[in-house]
Design a protein around this motif. Structure first.
Motif, PDB file in Angstrom:
ATOM      1  N   VAL B   3     -37.788  -8.804 -68.196  1.00  0.00           N
ATOM      2  CA  VAL B   3     -37.804  -9.353 -69.554  1.00  0.00           C
ATOM      3  C   VAL B   3     -37.211 -10.769 -69.517  1.00  0.00           C
ATOM      4  CG1 VAL B   3     -36.946  -9.052 -71.916  1.00  0.00           C
ATOM      5  CG2 VAL B   3     -37.601  -7.052 -70.556  1.00  0.00           C
ATOM      6  N   GLY B   4     -37.886 -11.709 -70.129  1.00  0.00           N
ATOM      7  CA  GLY B   4     -37.399 -13.085 -70.180  1.00  0.00           C
ATOM      8  C   GLY B   4     -36.686 -13.367 -71.494  1.00  0.00           C
ATOM      9  N   LEU B   5     -35.969 -14.481 -71.514  1.00  0.00           N
ATOM     10  CA  LEU B   5     -35.256 -14.887 -72.738  1.00  0.00           C
ATOM     11  C   LEU B   5     -35.615 -16.326 -73.106  1.00  0.00           C
ATOM     12  CD1 LEU B   5     -31.625 -13.643 -71.911  1.00  0.00           C
ATOM     13  CD2 LEU B   5     -33.458 -12.373 -73.043  1.00  0.00           C
ATOM     14  N   VAL B   6     -35.650 -16.568 -74.413  1.00  0.00           N
ATOM     15  CA  VAL B   6     -35.785 -17.945 -74.901  1.00  0.00           C
ATOM     16  C   VAL B   6     -34.668 -18.186 -75.913  1.00  0.00           C
ATOM     17  CG1 VAL B   6     -37.173 -19.493 -76.349  1.00  0.00           C
ATOM     18  CG2 VAL B   6     -38.265 -18.213 -74.506  1.00  0.00           C
ATOM     19  N   VAL B   7     -33.961 -19.287 -75.751  1.00  0.00           N
ATOM     20  CA  VAL B   7     -32.896 -19.672 -76.683  1.00  0.00           C
ATOM     21  C   VAL B   7     -33.379 -20.876 -77.496  1.00  0.00           C
ATOM     22  CG1 VAL B   7     -30.555 -20.584 -76.899  1.00  0.00           C
ATOM     23  CG2 VAL B   7     -31.066 -18.802 -75.201  1.00  0.00           C
ATOM     24  N   VAL B   8     -33.451 -20.693 -78.821  1.00  0.00           N
ATOM     25  CA  VAL B   8     -33.942 -21.748 -79.708  1.00  0.00           C
ATOM     26  C   VAL B   8     -32.788 -22.277 -80.549  1.00  0.00           C
ATOM     27  CG1 VAL B   8     -35.606 -22.359 -81.497  1.00  0.00           C
ATOM     28  CG2 VAL B   8     -36.123 -20.482 -79.918  1.00  0.00           C
ATOM     29  N   SER B   9     -32.542 -23.575 -80.463  1.00  0.00           N
ATOM     30  CA  SER B   9     -31.523 -24.193 -81.319  1.00  0.00           C
ATOM     31  C   SER B   9     -32.093 -25.461 -81.940  1.00  0.00           C
ATOM     32  CB  SER B   9     -30.269 -24.532 -80.511  1.00  0.00           C
ATOM     33  OG  SER B   9     -29.395 -25.315 -81.310  1.00  0.00           O
ATOM     34  N   HIS B  10     -31.523 -25.885 -83.059  1.00  0.00           N
ATOM     35  CA  HIS B  10     -31.916 -27.162 -83.651  1.00  0.00           C
ATOM     36  C   HIS B  10     -31.617 -28.317 -82.700  1.00  0.00           C
ATOM     37  CE1 HIS B  10     -32.611 -25.082 -87.344  1.00  0.00           C
ATOM     38  NE2 HIS B  10     -32.882 -26.203 -87.990  1.00  0.00           N
ATOM     39  N   VAL B  63     -37.404 -11.846 -75.200  1.00  0.00           N
ATOM     40  CA  VAL B  63     -36.521 -11.740 -76.362  1.00  0.00           C
ATOM     41  C   VAL B  63     -36.076 -13.154 -76.746  1.00  0.00           C
ATOM     42  CG1 VAL B  63     -34.292 -10.896 -77.214  1.00  0.00           C
ATOM     43  CG2 VAL B  63     -35.769  -9.408 -75.838  1.00  0.00           C
ATOM     44  N   VAL B  64     -36.167 -13.455 -78.038  1.00  0.00           N
ATOM     45  CA  VAL B  64     -35.892 -14.808 -78.529  1.00  0.00           C
ATOM     46  C   VAL B  64     -34.587 -14.812 -79.323  1.00  0.00           C
ATOM     47  CG1 VAL B  64     -36.823 -16.744 -79.846  1.00  0.00           C
ATOM     48  CG2 VAL B  64     -38.387 -15.167 -78.687  1.00  0.00           C
ATOM     49  N   LEU B  65     -33.670 -15.707 -78.964  1.00  0.00           N
ATOM     50  CA  LEU B  65     -32.424 -15.918 -79.699  1.00  0.00           C
ATOM     51  C   LEU B  65     -32.559 -17.218 -80.479  1.00  0.00           C
ATOM     52  CD1 LEU B  65     -30.373 -13.678 -79.053  1.00  0.00           C
ATOM     53  CD2 LEU B  65     -31.659 -14.225 -76.997  1.00  0.00           C
ATOM     54  N   VAL B  66     -32.179 -17.197 -81.761  1.00  0.00           N
ATOM     55  CA  VAL B  66     -32.389 -18.363 -82.622  1.00  0.00           C
ATOM     56  C   VAL B  66     -31.103 -18.733 -83.349  1.00  0.00           C
ATOM     57  CG1 VAL B  66     -34.839 -17.898 -82.997  1.00  0.00           C
ATOM     58  CG2 VAL B  66     -33.164 -16.845 -84.490  1.00  0.00           C
ATOM     59  N   ASP B  67     -30.983 -20.008 -83.729  1.00  0.00           N
ATOM     60  CA  ASP B  67     -29.792 -20.362 -84.527  1.00  0.00           C
ATOM     61  C   ASP B  67     -30.076 -20.215 -86.033  1.00  0.00           C
ATOM     62  OD1 ASP B  67     -31.106 -22.849 -84.766  1.00  0.00           O
ATOM     63  OD2 ASP B  67     -29.484 -24.030 -83.914  1.00  0.00           O
ATOM     64  N   ALA B  87     -40.111 -10.875 -79.253  1.00  0.00           N
ATOM     65  CA  ALA B  87     -39.441 -10.431 -80.472  1.00  0.00           C
ATOM     66  C   ALA B  87     -38.161 -11.232 -80.670  1.00  0.00           C
ATOM     67  CB  ALA B  87     -39.108  -8.949 -80.380  1.00  0.00           C
ATOM     68  N   ILE B  88     -37.862 -11.549 -81.936  1.00  0.00           N
ATOM     69  CA  ILE B  88     -36.619 -12.243 -82.263  1.00  0.00           C
ATOM     70  C   ILE B  88     -35.499 -11.215 -82.398  1.00  0.00           C
ATOM     71  CG2 ILE B  88     -35.427 -13.662 -83.983  1.00  0.00           C
ATOM     72  CD1 ILE B  88     -38.177 -14.785 -84.761  1.00  0.00           C
ATOM     73  N   ALA B  89     -34.363 -11.479 -81.753  1.00  0.00           N
ATOM     74  CA  ALA B  89     -33.193 -10.618 -81.911  1.00  0.00           C
ATOM     75  C   ALA B  89     -32.400 -11.096 -83.121  1.00  0.00           C
ATOM     76  CB  ALA B  89     -32.328 -10.668 -80.661  1.00  0.00           C
ATOM     77  N   ASN B  90     -32.032 -10.163 -83.991  1.00  0.00           N
ATOM     78  CA  ASN B  90     -31.223 -10.497 -85.160  1.00  0.00           C
ATOM     79  C   ASN B  90     -29.753 -10.562 -84.719  1.00  0.00           C
ATOM     80  OD1 ASN B  90     -30.411 -10.942 -87.765  1.00  0.00           O
ATOM     81  ND2 ASN B  90     -30.522  -8.773 -88.356  1.00  0.00           N
ATOM     82  N   ALA B  91     -29.385 -11.667 -84.097  1.00  0.00           N
ATOM     83  CA  ALA B  91     -28.070 -11.763 -83.453  1.00  0.00           C
ATOM     84  C   ALA B  91     -27.574 -13.200 -83.466  1.00  0.00           C
ATOM     85  CB  ALA B  91     -28.193 -11.295 -82.003  1.00  0.00           C
ATOM     86  N   PRO B  92     -26.255 -13.385 -83.416  1.00  0.00           N
ATOM     87  CA  PRO B  92     -25.723 -14.749 -83.241  1.00  0.00           C
ATOM     88  C   PRO B  92     -26.238 -15.312 -81.915  1.00  0.00           C
ATOM     89  CG  PRO B  92     -23.985 -13.101 -82.987  1.00  0.00           C
ATOM     90  CD  PRO B  92     -25.204 -12.379 -83.470  1.00  0.00           C
ATOM     91  N   GLU B  99     -25.347 -11.222 -74.228  1.00  0.00           N
ATOM     92  CA  GLU B  99     -25.635  -9.782 -74.193  1.00  0.00           C
ATOM     93  C   GLU B  99     -27.037  -9.523 -73.639  1.00  0.00           C
ATOM     94  OE1 GLU B  99     -23.795  -7.214 -74.818  1.00  0.00           O
ATOM     95  OE2 GLU B  99     -22.052  -8.029 -75.858  1.00  0.00           O
ATOM     96  N   ALA B 100     -28.001 -10.319 -74.105  1.00  0.00           N
ATOM     97  CA  ALA B 100     -29.391 -10.131 -73.666  1.00  0.00           C
ATOM     98  C   ALA B 100     -29.531 -10.418 -72.173  1.00  0.00           C
ATOM     99  CB  ALA B 100     -30.321 -11.039 -74.472  1.00  0.00           C
ATOM    100  N   ALA B 101     -28.832 -11.443 -71.706  1.00  0.00           N
ATOM    101  CA  ALA B 101     -28.915 -11.805 -70.286  1.00  0.00           C
ATOM    102  C   ALA B 101     -28.395 -10.667 -69.413  1.00  0.00           C
ATOM    103  CB  ALA B 101     -28.122 -13.088 -70.027  1.00  0.00           C
ATOM    104  N   VAL B 102     -27.309 -10.066 -69.859  1.00  0.00           N
ATOM    105  CA  VAL B 102     -26.747  -8.925 -69.119  1.00  0.00           C
ATOM    106  C   VAL B 102     -27.746  -7.760 -69.134  1.00  0.00           C
ATOM    107  CG1 VAL B 102     -24.908  -7.184 -69.074  1.00  0.00           C
ATOM    108  CG2 VAL B 102     -24.363  -9.574 -69.614  1.00  0.00           C
ATOM    109  N   ALA B 103     -28.271  -7.450 -70.329  1.00  0.00           N
ATOM    110  CA  ALA B 103     -29.192  -6.309 -70.468  1.00  0.00           C
ATOM    111  C   ALA B 103     -30.455  -6.509 -69.637  1.00  0.00           C
ATOM    112  CB  ALA B 103     -29.552  -6.108 -71.946  1.00  0.00           C
ATOM    113  N   ALA B 104     -30.906  -7.763 -69.526  1.00  0.00           N
ATOM    114  CA  ALA B 104     -32.166  -8.040 -68.821  1.00  0.00           C
ATOM    115  C   ALA B 104     -32.048  -7.806 -67.318  1.00  0.00           C
ATOM    116  CB  ALA B 104     -32.619  -9.473 -69.106  1.00  0.00           C
ATOM    117  N   THR B 105     -30.815  -7.782 -66.802  1.00  0.00           N
ATOM    118  CA  THR B 105     -30.653  -7.571 -65.353  1.00  0.00           C
ATOM    119  C   THR B 105     -30.802  -6.093 -64.987  1.00  0.00           C
ATOM    120  OG1 THR B 105     -28.259  -7.309 -65.589  1.00  0.00           O
ATOM    121  CG2 THR B 105     -29.064  -9.515 -65.082  1.00  0.00           C
TER     122      THR B 105
END
Lengths: 230, 127
Positions: B3-10, B63-67, B87-92, B99-105
């Motif tokens: 599973v990959g991750l994307v971090v989206v910030s302004h 899994v997508v993390l957003v600000d 999917a967007i995670a409803n998370a800070p 947390e996602a990085a740990v879970a993805a391993t």
């Protein structure tokens, strides 16, 4: 009369020209309650969209609207990109069979639905929804119940949107950037509702020119209140 | 596959910084940073997010993390237009990324298990 595709290209150009003219006005509204980027973002994005629309070969309404939406989404930035652009792309499918009074109503309703869904905003949150909901409901009622000509229906919708914009002034913003201000947002006109009105006014101008009709004074003093809970 | 991750910030720099922190815990998880309005300013653009989804995907989804605010909307638009299962995670954004990085391993990680783990970050108390 000209083809709907050509009229659509002209409409996007008119919207871009209007938003460029209103850039400072929108920025001023946005600097009171937001991050002062609405004027610049909208002017830049819609100018790019007008240029892209003008390049559409053998234009039909759906393709012009979809091209406009994609460009707005890519160029406007911020929440306005997905709200204005994404909703146009989504709603453009309603025009696939051509522009008719019925498809125009379907387009307006789908656009509104997408904006509300994406922005999670309702009437009274002091957002563009406060201009859009009365405009779309008035347009639908004018076409379907009152059987008015489309340009007259659009004129009534513009009037309804104008009062919706005024409605954003005394209320407290509860969505978007302005909501961070809480009660301090009271007394300010919402920039998104305002730019939505400018877009509708530009559409009306072009519809009047291309439909070869002029509507003198639209009377929308008693707009339809929607039955459903919006 | 993982599973990959994307971090989206302004802010592109904020996104890169969050990825830097999350990668400490993320083993060989692919984490893409994306942000900025495409003109060097603060904001988010759906096309850039869509490209990041493709870059982060190896077939098991992203899994997508957003600000804030428009980052959520633009990520939704990007997911709708992308072929990637995301999917967007409803998370800070930062805590969720860690947390996602740990879970993805985890060898048994799935899109939903990583998303759930990211969302557990919403309950983290600081003091």
């Amino acid at each position: 009369m000209t083809g709907a595709g050509t009229a659509a290209v002209a409409a996007v150009e008119r919207v871009a020209t209007r938003l460029e003219a209103e850039r400072d006005h929108l920025t001023e509204l946005d600097s009171a309650i937001g991050d002062a980027d609405h004027g610049g973002n909208m002017a830049r994005g819609w100018r790019a969209a007008a240029d892209a629309a003008a390049d559409v070969e053998d234009p039909d309404a759906a393709t012009v609207v979809k091209t406009t939406g994609k460009t707005v989404m890519a160029e406007v930035g911020g929440a306005a990109g997905p709200l204005y652009g994404g909703s146009l792309v989504f709603a453009s499918a309603e025009l696939d069979e051509g522009l008719t009074p019925e498809s125009a109503v379907a387009f307006a309703e789908t656009y509104l639905e997408k904006v509300q869904d994406r922005g999670d905003a309702s009437v009274g949150d002091a957002t563009m929804v406060d201009a859009l909901v009365p405009a779309v409901h008035t347009f639908k009622k004018s076409i379907e119940t009152d059987e008015l000509p489309p340009v007259e229906a659009l004129a009534k919708a513009v009037e309804a949107a104008r009062r919706g914009v005024d409605f954003t002034v005394p209320i407290r913003a509860s969505k978007g950037r302005a909501s961070y201000l809480g009660w301090r947002s009271v007394g300010h006109q919402d920039p998104g509702a305002t730019s939505t009105l400018f877009i509708l006014e530009a559409l009306l101008e072009v519809a009047q020119e291309h439909g070869d009709v002029t509507v003198a004074d639209a009377d929308a003093t008693s707009p339809t209140i929607p039955d459903e809970d919006v | 596959m993982s599973v990959g991750l994307v971090v989206v910030s302004h802010s592109e720099r904020a996104a890169e910084g969050i990825v830097e922190v999350a990668a400490e815990m993320g083993g060989d998880t692919t984490i893409e940073a994306v942000g900025g309005d495409g003109h060097g300013g603060i904001g988010t653009v759906p096309g850039d997010i869509e490209a990041a989804l493709s870059a982060a995907d190896s077939g098991d989804g992203v899994v997508v993390l957003v600000d804030l605010g428009s980052a959520v909307m633009n990520a939704e638009v990007a997911i709708e237009t992308s072929d990637v299962d995301a999917a967007i995670a409803n998370a800070p954004v930062l805590e969720g990324a860690v947390e996602a990085a740990v879970a993805a391993t985890s060898p048994s990680a799935t899109l939903s298990s990583v998303r759930e783990q990211a969302e557990s970050a919403a309950d983290v108390d600081k003091v």
